[in-house]
Design a protein around this motif. Structure first.
Motif, mmCIF file in Angstrom:
data_model
loop_
_atom_site.group_PDB
_atom_site.id
_atom_site.type_symbol
_atom_site.label_atom_id
_atom_site.label_comp_id
_atom_site.label_asym_id
_atom_site.label_seq_id
_atom_site.Cartn_x
_atom_site.Cartn_y
_atom_site.Cartn_z
ATOM 1 N N ALA B 60 41.366 12.102 70.215
ATOM 2 C CA ALA B 60 42.571 11.265 70.210
ATOM 3 C C ALA B 60 43.050 11.053 68.776
ATOM 4 N N ALA B 61 42.105 10.844 67.850
ATOM 5 C CA ALA B 61 42.478 10.651 66.448
ATOM 6 C C ALA B 61 43.124 11.916 65.882
ATOM 7 N N LEU B 62 42.552 13.051 66.239
ATOM 8 C CA LEU B 62 43.133 14.316 65.786
ATOM 9 C C LEU B 62 44.560 14.482 66.323
ATOM 10 N N ALA B 63 44.728 14.156 67.596
ATOM 11 C CA ALA B 63 46.048 14.293 68.217
ATOM 12 C C ALA B 63 47.064 13.382 67.531
ATOM 13 N N ILE B 64 46.627 12.171 67.179
ATOM 14 C CA ILE B 64 47.534 11.222 66.513
ATOM 15 C C ILE B 64 47.935 11.750 65.136
ATOM 16 N N LYS B 65 46.954 12.323 64.439
ATOM 17 C CA LYS B 65 47.234 12.877 63.113
ATOM 18 C C LYS B 65 48.216 14.048 63.227
ATOM 19 N N GLN B 66 47.928 14.942 64.164
ATOM 20 C CA GLN B 66 48.773 16.129 64.324
ATOM 21 C C GLN B 66 50.190 15.756 64.769
ATOM 22 N N ALA B 67 50.284 14.699 65.586
ATOM 23 C CA ALA B 67 51.582 14.293 66.120
ATOM 24 C C ALA B 67 52.310 13.338 65.174
ATOM 25 N N ARG B 68 51.777 13.148 63.994
ATOM 26 C CA ARG B 68 52.396 12.273 62.993
ATOM 27 C C ARG B 68 52.576 10.859 63.536
ATOM 28 N N GLY B 69 51.659 10.433 64.399
ATOM 29 C CA GLY B 69 51.755 9.086 64.924
ATOM 30 C C GLY B 69 52.654 8.932 66.134
ATOM 31 N N LEU B 71 52.830 8.826 69.595
ATOM 32 C CA LEU B 71 51.725 8.716 70.550
ATOM 33 C C LEU B 71 51.978 9.521 71.814
ATOM 34 N N ILE B 72 53.224 9.627 72.240
ATOM 35 C CA ILE B 72 53.483 10.421 73.446
ATOM 36 C C ILE B 72 53.239 11.904 73.152
ATOM 37 N N GLU B 73 53.619 12.346 71.966
ATOM 38 C CA GLU B 73 53.309 13.719 71.563
ATOM 39 C C GLU B 73 51.785 13.913 71.501
ATOM 40 N N ALA B 74 51.073 12.908 70.996
ATOM 41 C CA ALA B 74 49.608 12.986 70.914
ATOM 42 C C ALA B 74 48.997 13.071 72.313
ATOM 43 N N ILE B 75 49.540 12.274 73.235
ATOM 44 C CA ILE B 75 49.057 12.293 74.622
ATOM 45 C C ILE B 75 49.295 13.682 75.225
ATOM 46 N N PHE B 76 50.434 14.257 74.918
ATOM 47 C CA PHE B 76 50.772 15.612 75.367
ATOM 48 C C PHE B 76 49.702 16.601 74.881
#
Lengths: 200, 366, 156
Positions: B60-69, B71-76
Motif C-alpha cells: 500500500a505504501a509503494l502504491a501511494i508513493k507511485q500514485a503521488r498520493g 489514493l484512488i490511483e493507489a487503490i487501482f
C-alpha cells in the motif's frame, strides 16, 4: 500423518507456471479439436491411484474453487494428499458438488447423471468428467462430428467401456446443459466437449 | 463503440518520463521511503488496504508513493497487483471479540466491562494546525503506559443488550437458507445480494461514497436514529486451514476497525419493538469508514425488518453498483480517452438533424 | 474416508506454526544458524506468495462474509529422513516462509522437539507477547475512568 503423506507430496509439475500453461494450451487444443488424441506435453510424477495424464489435467485446472470427486478406483490417500498439496482443491464425497470427477473409463457411468449438469441460464455450472484409460486411440470406434471437426472422425479407448458411448449420446441430448469429457492415459489426452455429437 | 487509435507512442513515452520526474519532485528534497509512508501516513495506508481489498502495508505504501498520493490511483494499483497472485484459500472468520485492542469505545454505555479505551484518536483534539510539526526533528514524548495490561475479558457491548432481549440477536449461519459465502471477486454481483455480499462490497467501497450515504439516513432519508454501540480497533489473528494440513493454523495478525451500531426500531408487522444493529468492518485503522458502513448496512436491511423503502441508501442495487471507486473511476475517466470515431458519428447525426429541420422550416415557409 | 486427525495430535504443531508465522526474520535466522544441526532439506514447494481471503462475521458473531485478501507466503520442504515441514506466513517474505517450514520440520523430530520448543518457540513467543503487552499498556493508559460524585448529607 507427516511421515505417511510425505512421499505423495513429491512430484507435481517441475515448473508450476510453465508446465501448467503448457498443459492448459494442450487442453484448449484437445477441446477445440474434439476426439483428437494429443501427447501429454509435460512429464509429471503422479501419485498411486491417478494416471499421469489425470494428474497433469488436475494440477492445471483444479484449485480451491473446484471440488474434485474421486471414484473408488482412484481414491487413495496418496492421491488425496497429492491433490490437496499441489492443487489445493477440496476432495468431496457428494457427486453433485464436484466440478471435476475422476474415474476409470471402465466404470459404469450411470452415476454421471448425478453430477452437476448446469442450468439453462448457466450451462457452465456443470462438471467435467475425467476418464482414465490405458490408451486413447484415434481413427477407430464411434464417429464424432460437431464444432471443431471438419470431417467426422473416430475415437475410442483401449478398454471396452460398457455404457460410455450411450452416456455420451445421452449427454448430447441435454445440450446446452450437460457434462464435458476429458480422456487421459499415462501419456495422452483427448476431449469430447458437450458440443461433440456421437454417431453410434 | 471503441476503436483502436494508433500512434502517439513517442508522446506517451515522454509523458511517462515527465510523470516520473514530477512524481519525484525537486531532487534536492529527500525521497520518501516506504517506511516513512507506512509509519507516518498510516491512515492513507489503511484506506488503500481497505479499498484495495488487500492487507499488505508495504505494498500500500509503494502504491501511494507511485500514485503521488492519489489514493484512488493507489487503490487501482493494488487491485491490479492482486490479480497476479494465486488464491490459497479462505480464512476462518476472524474473532474480533479476541482483538488485541488499541481502542474500544461505546457511545451507549459508559460503564462497560473492560472499560472505555480511547487509544490513539483524533477525537478531543482541537483541530488546530500544529506548527511545531512543521519544524523538523520533533520527536513526541513516549506514550504513557500503565503497569497492568488491558482486561483480558472485553465482552461485546451489544451482547449486554442481548442478555435482556432488547436487541435483535445476530443472525446465526445455521438459520440461513444459503450458508455459502458469496465472493464478488469471483462471481459477478447479482441482485438481490445477500448480507454477505453487501458487507464485502461495503468493506471495499469508497470511503467518501459510504460516508455520504451513511449520513443520509441521519438527515432523514429513511430516518433511522443510530448510536455507536461499540467501536473496536486493534489486531486480530488470522487462521487459515491449508488443504494439505487438515487443520487450521494462525498465519499472522491483521489490524482491523469494527463498528456496531444500535438503531432504534419501532417494530413492524414482522418484528416487535427492539433495537436493531448495523455492522462495519474494514482493514486498518479507519473508524469513519466502519461507522458509515454500519449505517449503510443497517439501512440496506429494510426488507428483512419489514420497513418501507423510501431512500437511495436502502436501494441495494444503487448502493452496491456505485460504491466501488475503481469501477466508478474507470467508467467516469474513460470518457477522456480518444472517442474520435464515436464523436464523428454523433457529429454527422446532429448535422443531418439540423439540415433536415432547416429544410422543413424552409418548406413550411414557402 | 476421513483423514481428520484428532485435536490432541495437532495442537502443539498448530501452536508452533502460529508462533513461527509472527516471528521476526532476523530472530529466525539467528535461531536457525544455531539449531539446524547441518540438516539439508529439499523444497517440495519453493516459497511462493499468494492470497488468503480473510473473512469476518456480521455483528462479529453472525453470518460470514469476505472482508478482503491478504498476502501470504508459503513453503514446503522435506528433510532427508522424510519429515515434511510447511510454512504459511502473512506477508511476502519468502525466506520467512522457508525458515518457518524448516522449523516446522525440525520440531517434528521427536528427539529435537522439546529442546527447539524451549530454545526457539518459547523465546519467540515471549518476544511477541511482550510487544503485545507493551501496546496494551499504552491503550490501558487511555482508559476513561468515570466516577460518580459523593452526594448527600452524611459526608462525615
Amino acid at each position: 500423518m507427516m511421515e505417511t503423506d510425505a512421499p505423495s507430496l513429491v512430484g507435481g509439475f517441475d515448473d508450476k507456471v510453465i508446465d501448467a500453461t503448457t498443459c492448459y494450451r494442450a487442453l484448449l487444443e484437445a477441446m477445440s479439436n474434439p476426439a483428437t488424441v494429443l501427447s501429454l506435453p509435460v512429464s509429471i510424477e503422479a501419485p498411486h491411484g491417478l494416471l499421469a495424464g489425470t494428474a497433469a489435467v488436475l494440477l492445471t485446472l483444479a484449485d480451491m474453487d473446484t471440488p474434485v470427486w474421486l471414484a473408488p478406483e482412484c481414491d487413495t490417500p496418496a492421491a488425496r494428499a497429492y491433490l490437496r498439496f499441489h492443487a489445493g482443491c477440496p476432495i468431496v464425497e457428494e457427486l453433485e458438488r464436484a466440478v471435476f470427477a475422476v474415474m476409470s473409463v471402465e466404470r459404469d457411468l450411470g452415476a454421471t447423471r448425478e453430477f452437476a449438469l448446469g442450468s439453462a441460464e448457466y450451462p457452465d455450472r456443470s462438471a467435467t468428467i475425467i476418464l482414465e484409460s490405458e490408451m486413447l486411440i484415434e481413427d477407430e470406434g464411434p464417429l464424432f462430428s460437431g464444432p471443431g471437426i471438419k470431417e467426422p472422425r473416430r475415437f475410442c479407448v483401449d478398454e471396452q467401456p460398457s455404457s460410455l458411448w450411450m452416456h455420451v449420446a445421452a449427454n448430447n441430448a441435454l445440450f446446452p446443459r450437460g457434462v464435458d469429457w476429458i480422456f487421459t492415459s499415462h501419456t495422452q489426452l483427448a476431449a469430447l466437449p458437450r458440443t461433440t455429437k456421437i454417431e453410434v | 463503440m471503441y476503436v483502436a487509435v494508433k500512434g502517439g507512442e513517442k508522446a506517451i513515452d515522454n509523458a511517462h518520463q515527465y510523470l516520473a520526474e514530477e512524481r519525484r519532485g525537486n531532487a534536492d528534497v529527500a525521497e520518501l521511503t516506504l517506511e516513512q509512508i507506512s509509519e507516518q501516513l498510516s491512515h492513507a495506508v489503511s484506506r488503500v488496504m481497505a479499498e484495495g481489498s488487500l492487507f499488505d502495508s508495504e505494498l500500500a505504501a509503494l502504491a501511494i508513493k507511485q500514485a503521488r498520493g492519489d489514493l484512488i490511483e493507489a487503490i487501482f494499483l493494488i487491485r491490479a497487483y492482486r490479480t497476479t497472485l494465486p488464491r490459497f484459500g479462505y480464512s476462518e472468520p476472524i474473532d474480533t471479540a479476541a482483538m488485541a485492542l488499541d481502542r474500544r469505545i461505546s457511545a451507549t454505555f459508559k460503564d462497560l466491562p473492560g472499560g472505555q479505551i480511547l487509544g490513539p484518536t483524533f477525537d478531543y483534539t482541537h483541530r488546530l494546525l500544529d506548527f511545531a510539526l512543521a519544524a523538523e526533528g520533533l520527536t513526541p514524548e513516549p506514550a504513557e503506559k500503565t503497569v497492568e495490561t488491558l482486561d483480558a475479558d472485553m465482552p461485546r457491548v451489544l451482547e449486554l443488550l442481548n442478555d435482556e432481549g432488547l436487541i435483535e440477536p445476530a443472525v446465526k449461519e445455521e438459520e440461513l437458507a444459503d450458508s455459502s459465502v458469496g465472493d464478488l471477486t469471483r462471481e459477478p454481483l447479482e441482485f438481490p445480494a445477500g448480507r454477505d455480499l453487501r458487507l464485502q462490497n461495503l468493506a471495499r467501497g469508497d470511503e467518501g461514497f459510504i460516508l455520504s450515504l451513511g449520513y443520509s439516513p441521519q438527515r432523514g432519508y429513511a430516518r433511522n436514529h443510530a448510536f455507536v454501540g461499540e467501536i473496536r480497533i486493534g489486531e486480530v489473528a488470522v487462521e487459515f486451514s491449508p488443504e494439505e494440513l487438515g487443520f487450521s493454523i494462525e498465519i499472522g495478525d491483521i489490524k482491523v476497525s469494527e463498528c456496531e451500531t444500535v438503531n432504534q426500531f419501532q417494530g413492524s408487522k414482522k418484528e416487535p419493538a427492539q433495537f436493531t444493529r448495523g455492522y462495519g468492518l474494514a482493514f486498518g485503522h479507519c473508524e469513519r469508514k466502519v461507522i458509515s458502513m454500519a449505517l449503510v448496512d443497517r439501512a440496506l436491511r429494510w426488507q428483512e425488518l419489514g420497513e418501507d423503502k423510501v431512500a437511495p441508501v436502502q436501494d441495494e442495487e444503487f448502493v452496491l453498483s456505485h460504491s466501488d471507486n475503481i469501477q466508478a473511476t474507470g467508467f467516469v475517466e474513460h470518457i477522456k480517452l480518444p472517442h474520435y470515431v464515436d464523436f464523428q458519428s454523433e457529429l454527422e447525426l446532429v448535422r443531418r438533424l439540423r439540415a433536415n429541420a432547416l429544410q422543413e422550416q424552409m418548406e413550411a415557409a414557402e | 474416508m476421513s483423514e481428520k486427525i484428532n485435536d490432541s495430535n495437532f495442537e502443539p504443531r498448530r501452536h508452533w506454526m502460529g508462533v513461527l508465522a509472527r516471528a521476526d526474520l532476523a530472530d529466525l535466522e539467528r535461531h536457525w544458524k544455531r539449531e539446524n544441526g547441518g540438516v539439508h532439506y529439499r523444497h517440495l514447494r519453493p516459497p511462493e506468495t499468494g492470497l488468503v481471503m480473510a473473512r469476518g462475521r456480521a455483528g462479529g458473531n453472525g453470518q460470514r462474509f469476505n472482508l478482503g485478501e491478504m498476502t501470504v507466503t508459503r513453503c514446503s520442504l522435506q528433510f532427508p529422513d522424510g519429515i515434511v515441514g510447511h510454512g504459511y506466513v502473512a506477508g511476502r517474505d519468502r525466506r520467512h516462509a522457508e525458515l518457518a517450514a524448516a522449523f516446522d520440520a525440525l520440531l517434528q523430530r521427536p528427539e529435537r522437539q522439546e529442546q527447539v520448543k524451549q530454545h526457539v518457540i518459547h523465546s519467540l513467543e515471549q518476544k511477541y507477547i511482550a510487544e503485545k503487552e507493551d501496546r496494551s499498556k499504552k491503550a490501558a493508559a487511555t482508559k476513561v475512568d468515570f466516577y460518580t460524585m459523593v452526594r448527600g448529607e452524611d459526608a462525615s
